[in-house]
Design an enzyme around this catalytic site. Structure first.
Site, PDB file in Angstrom:
ATOM      1  N   SER A   1       1.117 -26.665 -49.373  1.00  0.00           N
ATOM      2  CA  SER A   1       2.044 -27.797 -49.328  1.00  0.00           C
ATOM      3  C   SER A   1       2.170 -28.360 -47.921  1.00  0.00           C
ATOM      4  O   SER A   1       2.401 -27.620 -46.964  1.00  0.00           O
ATOM      5  CB  SER A   1       3.436 -27.381 -49.818  1.00  0.00           C
ATOM      6  OG  SER A   1       4.339 -28.464 -49.682  1.00  0.00           O
TER       7      SER A   1
ATOM      8  N   VAL B   1       2.626 -24.491 -41.278  1.00  0.00           N
ATOM      9  CA  VAL B   1       1.220 -24.095 -41.170  1.00  0.00           C
ATOM     10  C   VAL B   1       0.314 -25.136 -41.814  1.00  0.00           C
ATOM     11  O   VAL B   1      -0.722 -25.517 -41.263  1.00  0.00           O
ATOM     12  CB  VAL B   1       0.994 -22.700 -41.793  1.00  0.00           C
ATOM     13  CG1 VAL B   1      -0.486 -22.343 -41.829  1.00  0.00           C
ATOM     14  CG2 VAL B   1       1.764 -21.643 -41.018  1.00  0.00           C
ATOM     15  N   CYS B   2       0.695 -25.639 -42.976  1.00  0.00           N
ATOM     16  CA  CYS B   2      -0.119 -26.635 -43.677  1.00  0.00           C
ATOM     17  C   CYS B   2      -0.159 -27.958 -42.911  1.00  0.00           C
ATOM     18  O   CYS B   2      -1.203 -28.612 -42.832  1.00  0.00           O
ATOM     19  CB  CYS B   2       0.418 -26.860 -45.089  1.00  0.00           C
ATOM     20  SG  CYS B   2       0.357 -25.374 -46.121  1.00  0.00           S
ATOM     21  N   ALA B   3       0.957 -28.349 -42.335  1.00  0.00           N
ATOM     22  CA  ALA B   3       0.998 -29.567 -41.519  1.00  0.00           C
ATOM     23  C   ALA B   3       0.092 -29.415 -40.302  1.00  0.00           C
ATOM     24  O   ALA B   3      -0.668 -30.335 -39.956  1.00  0.00           O
ATOM     25  CB  ALA B   3       2.433 -29.866 -41.105  1.00  0.00           C
TER      26      ALA B   3
END
Length: 153
Positions: free
Chosen positions: A63, A68-70
């Site tokens: 997501s 971390v995903c960003a």
């Protein structure tokens, strides 16, 4: 969405100490890449075959609303500007296309294609990245060569 009574793969990873189960067949390097049908920020369907003749890097994450995903998305966007025009980066998550569009607009993400697997779960199931327990995608990277052969997972 496809039938979820599929192959289950366990003991590959966990989240916060809890083991998670991946649904779908696990792809392996050397095999032909399954077609991907995902949706971009404008709700247009995008396919892996749209990038035929290019090396495709798939950056997969759960997501965009997590740190971390960003960071993963920002990093791939930055690295994309250093690659030749023969390479394209597609990011895939189960986030809604609108959320991905907002993030990209706010962060200046314009060197990669952000795609959502929310509608069909086709990528998650065909590549073995769909997490059974939360129906999000597991984090990973897949590289597909110009002949649509998987070279790295």
């Amino acid at each position: 969405m496809k039938d979820l009574n599929l192959i289950e793969t366990k003991n590959i990873f966990s989240s916060r100490g809890n083991p998670l189960t991946l649904l779908g067949r696990q792809i392996t390097p050397g095999e032909k890449a399954p077609e991907i049908i995902a949706v971009d920020a404008t709700m247009k369907e995008v396919r892996l075959s749209d990038f035929k003749g290019k090396v495709v890097i798939l950056s997969v994450f759960p997501s965009i609303d997590t740190g971390v995903c960003a960071t993963q998305t920002r990093t791939f966007n930055k690295r994309a500007s250093e690659l030749s025009s023969d390479v394209v980066i597609l990011t895939l998550s189960k986030d809604l296309p609108f959320a991905l569009g907002r993030f990209c607009a706010a962060e200046g993400i314009n060197n990669i294609h952000t795609l959502s697997d929310y509608k069909y779960s086709a990528f998650g199931l065909d590549y073995g990245f769909l997490i059974k327990e939360n129906m999000l995608l597991a984090r990973g990277v897949v590289i597909v060569d110009k002949e649509s052969v998987i070279r790295y997972k």
